[in-house]
Design a protein around this motif. Structure first.
Motif, PDB file in Angstrom:
ATOM      1  N   SER A 292      12.457   7.443   4.824  1.00 13.94           N
ATOM      2  CA  SER A 292      11.899   6.779   3.640  1.00 13.94           C
ATOM      3  C   SER A 292      11.914   5.266   3.843  1.00 13.94           C
ATOM      4  CB  SER A 292      12.739   7.130   2.410  1.00 13.94           C
ATOM      5  OG  SER A 292      14.008   6.503   2.536  1.00 13.94           O
ATOM      6  N   VAL A 293      11.044   4.577   3.099  1.00 13.54           N
ATOM      7  CA  VAL A 293      10.985   3.107   3.158  1.00 13.54           C
ATOM      8  C   VAL A 293      12.363   2.541   2.813  1.00 13.54           C
ATOM      9  CG1 VAL A 293       9.972   1.071   2.051  1.00 13.54           C
ATOM     10  CG2 VAL A 293       8.520   3.021   2.628  1.00 13.54           C
ATOM     11  N   GLU A 294      13.020   3.109   1.798  1.00 11.53           N
ATOM     12  CA  GLU A 294      14.331   2.603   1.359  1.00 11.53           C
ATOM     13  C   GLU A 294      15.363   2.692   2.482  1.00 11.53           C
ATOM     14  OE1 GLU A 294      12.477   4.815  -0.413  1.00 11.53           O
ATOM     15  OE2 GLU A 294      11.757   3.201  -1.722  1.00 11.53           O
TER      16      GLU A 294
ATOM     17  N   GLU B 283       8.979  -8.429  -1.144  1.00 13.79           N
ATOM     18  CA  GLU B 283       7.742  -7.707  -1.388  1.00 13.79           C
ATOM     19  C   GLU B 283       6.936  -7.586  -0.089  1.00 13.79           C
ATOM     20  OE1 GLU B 283       5.429  -9.411  -4.581  1.00 13.79           O
ATOM     21  OE2 GLU B 283       3.722  -8.155  -3.993  1.00 13.79           O
TER      22      GLU B 283
ATOM     23  N   THR C  57       8.504  -5.064   2.195  1.00 16.04           N
ATOM     24  CA  THR C  57       8.262  -3.695   1.742  1.00 16.04           C
ATOM     25  C   THR C  57       6.856  -3.228   2.139  1.00 16.04           C
ATOM     26  OG1 THR C  57       9.701  -4.172  -0.107  1.00 16.04           O
ATOM     27  CG2 THR C  57       8.372  -2.175  -0.278  1.00 16.04           C
ATOM     28  N   LEU C  58       5.870  -4.140   1.983  1.00 22.76           N
ATOM     29  CA  LEU C  58       4.489  -3.777   2.336  1.00 22.76           C
ATOM     30  C   LEU C  58       4.367  -3.457   3.821  1.00 22.76           C
ATOM     31  CD1 LEU C  58       2.407  -6.325   0.226  1.00 22.76           C
ATOM     32  CD2 LEU C  58       2.559  -3.833  -0.068  1.00 22.76           C
TER      33      LEU C  58
ATOM     34  N   ALA D 105       6.845  -2.510   5.775  1.00 19.11           N
ATOM     35  CA  ALA D 105       7.610  -1.282   6.029  1.00 19.11           C
ATOM     36  C   ALA D 105       6.769  -0.058   5.693  1.00 19.11           C
ATOM     37  CB  ALA D 105       8.892  -1.294   5.205  1.00 19.11           C
ATOM     38  N   ARG D 106       6.047  -0.130   4.580  1.00 26.13           N
ATOM     39  CA  ARG D 106       5.215   1.014   4.188  1.00 26.13           C
ATOM     40  C   ARG D 106       4.164   1.307   5.248  1.00 26.13           C
ATOM     41  NH1 ARG D 106       4.117  -0.771  -1.662  1.00 26.13           N
ATOM     42  NH2 ARG D 106       6.100  -0.220  -2.616  1.00 26.13           N
ATOM     43  N   SER D 107       3.523   0.231   5.782  1.00 27.42           N
ATOM     44  CA  SER D 107       2.452   0.512   6.743  1.00 27.42           C
ATOM     45  C   SER D 107       3.028   1.016   8.068  1.00 27.42           C
ATOM     46  CB  SER D 107       1.524  -0.693   6.931  1.00 27.42           C
ATOM     47  OG  SER D 107       2.212  -1.749   7.527  1.00 27.42           O
TER      48      SER D 107
ATOM     49  N   ILE E 138       5.721   2.794   8.423  1.00 18.19           N
ATOM     50  CA  ILE E 138       6.148   4.184   8.215  1.00 18.19           C
ATOM     51  C   ILE E 138       4.934   5.109   8.074  1.00 18.19           C
ATOM     52  CG2 ILE E 138       7.318   5.709   6.534  1.00 18.19           C
ATOM     53  CD1 ILE E 138       9.466   3.406   6.440  1.00 18.19           C
ATOM     54  N   ALA E 139       3.868   4.592   7.474  1.00 19.11           N
ATOM     55  CA  ALA E 139       2.638   5.393   7.387  1.00 19.11           C
ATOM     56  C   ALA E 139       2.105   5.680   8.793  1.00 19.11           C
ATOM     57  CB  ALA E 139       1.582   4.660   6.557  1.00 19.11           C
TER      58      ALA E 139
ATOM     59  N   ARG F 253       4.158   8.321  10.317  1.00 17.71           N
ATOM     60  CA  ARG F 253       3.815   9.635   9.778  1.00 17.71           C
ATOM     61  C   ARG F 253       2.606  10.204  10.508  1.00 17.71           C
ATOM     62  NH1 ARG F 253       3.403   8.352   4.721  1.00 17.71           N
ATOM     63  NH2 ARG F 253       5.601   8.750   4.328  1.00 17.71           N
TER      64      ARG F 253
END
Ligand SMILES: *Cc1c(COP(=O)(O)O)cnc(C)c1O
Length: 470
Positions: free
Chosen positions: A15-17, A34, A37-38, A40-42, A44-45, A48
């Motif tokens: 997870s991002v967290e 912020e 986090t952005l 990290a999301r990309s 992790i995407a 995936r």
């Protein structure tokens, strides 16, 4: 490669967290958090989708490193300048002409300056950085000059003088593609004019322009210098003076797109003669357009020189504002042109310095670089080209360091790829199966960097080969 068990459960990315929890960054502000986090999301995407394609999962700490690295790159200085060892002096994929030091200094000054819009004696709004245009007037003998973003803009602006829906006559031998998929017929159409094709692909005579000029179907003659290709065989190009006389007799205008536009005599450097803006004006062109970053050797810009009344009309054209360079470019253009007026262009402008470099001196440098590299390196005679859509087919004798790293198990393509990926990136070429680094286009101050980089690339060996996955 061993088969992946079909029943193995597909891994899921963390997870991002969880990843954010292992990243230590000082005391981030809310906006930094912020941003983190952005990113990290990309990352992790991406992980995936990698997993979805059956790739192995990357450990959490690797994902965290990737996130930190990507975030850091946003605020890091841009990638280091490449070393051009291709032997192509004006290399389109390496940003065309490298600027003279004086232009770089002028640009830095201008970037923080607030004075440029004000006439210092009157305190009123002055002509925006007129200096570049004054230099152009002095260098070409033109009545007036205008600087645009590039030559394509200069050309589109000048062709617009024909008037909406009016005819622009162009020889069929000059309906060329100028680069990047941009073609003369499209520029004419986009300028709101109508293309009138004259003559044939290989032969056009002045007399071919007579009918469209006499019956008024052409209001402007556009001449396009074949700057990026060469025709040979059964060919004939119209005499410039004769076409201009004919056009003027019928009250039509003559625009001459020179493309490169040399401000120094190329024949004095062992190259074919490249027409100068001054010559084209003397041959009757009302306006001449050329580039700032080809043989002129400065920043990307377009120059229009010629009749004062026409330049004044172009300056009032609302499109001229959309095509106007910024103050940084104008300052650098002025600094570059100033070097011609100071009589030091051949020494201070990199493009001309590379053209003028003595082959014996280049060979001495190549010998020193080859010795510093050691095994596998040798000196070879090569030919450099001007490039950048200038002087097609013309070459200059040069010397290069040829590197054969097959002893270390490195193929030439792989060695060149390694050098391109280095810091600074070094761009060479393959010749006779070997990696070749032409020193004519390398600043002598970079010779040592070059030798060190090649040695490092050889020492690194062929690199880790992709091994079969478990
Ligand atoms: C290069 C070239 C252009 C375009 O100039 P840019 O400055 O790249 O826009 C136009 N005409 C000719 C003949 C050229 O060689």
């Amino acid at each position: 490669m061993s088969a992946v068990p079909v029943d193995r459960p597909r891994a899921r990315p963390p997870s991002v967290e969880r990843i954010l929890a292992i990243i230590r960054v000082g005391r981030p502000t809310a906006s930094e958090t912020e941003a983190l986090t952005l990113v990290a999301r990309s990352v992790i995407a991406e992980e995936r989708s990698r997993l979805g394609m059956g790739e192995p999962a990357r450990p959490d700490h690797q994902l965290a490193d990737a996130i930190v690295e990507r975030l850091g790159a946003f605020s890091a200085p841009p990638s280091p300048a490449a070393i051009n060892a291709t032997g192509v002096i004006i290399h389109t994929n390496l940003g065309r002409a490298p600027w003279p030091d004086e232009a770089i200094e002028a640009a830095k000054e201008a970037a923080g300056s607030l004075l440029l819009e004000i006439d210092r004696s009157t305190g009123r709004r002055g002509a925006r950085f007129r200096l570049a245009e004054e230099h152009l007037i002095a260098l070409t003998g033109a009545e007036d000059a205008l600087v645009t973003n590039n030559n394509a803009a200069a050309l589109a602006l000048a062709v617009g003088l024909a008037g909406r829906g009016r005819g622009v006559a162009v020889s069929r031998g000059e309906l060329v593609e100028i680069g990047g998929g941009v073609r003369i017929p499209e520029i004419v159409r986009r300028a709101g004019a109508r293309l009138v094709e004259v003559g044939t692909t290989n032969r056009t005579r002045a007399a071919d322009f007579e009918v469209p000029l006499a019956d008024g179907s052409a209001r402007l003659v556009l001449r396009v210098h074949p700057s990026n290709f060469r025709q040979s065989g059964f060919i004939e190009a119209p005499d410039a003076r004769a076409v201009a006389d004919l056009a003027h007799r019928h009250d039509a205008l003559v625009v001459d797109d020179l493309g490169s536009g040399a401000l120094l005599p190329t024949e004095g450097f062992g190259l074919a003669h490249e027409p100068t803006p001054e010559e084209r004006l003397a041959d009757g062109a009302d306006l001449v357009t050329f580039s700032g970053d080809k043989l002129v050797g400065g920043p990307q810009a377009g120059f229009i020189v010629g009749r004062a009344d026409l330049v004044a009309r172009l300056r009032r054209d609302p499109l001229a504002r959309a095509m106007r360079p910024d103050k940084v470019t104008l300052a650098a253009v002025a600094a570059t042109l100033g070097l011609y007026r100071a009589g030091v262009a051949a020494e201070r402008i990199p493009v001309w310095r590379m053209i003028a470099a003595d082959v014996a001196a280049i060979r001495r440098r190549a010998t020193a670089v080859a010795e510093a590299i050691g095994a596998g390196a040798s000196v070879v005679d090569v030919r450099s080209t001007v490039g950048g859509g200038s002087l097609p087919g013309e070459t200059l004798p040069s010397a290069a360091v040829a590197v054969d790293a097959s002893e270390s198990g490195i193929a030439s393509e792989r060695l060149l790829a390694g050098l391109r990926a280095g810091s600074p990136p070094i761009v060479g070429r393959i010749e006779g199966g070997r990696a070749v680094l032409d020193l004519r286009t390398v600043d002598s101050g970079a010779d040592e960097t070059l030798a060190v980089a090649v040695r490092a690339a050889i020492a690194k060996g062929p690199g880790v080969r992709r091994t079969a996955r478990r």
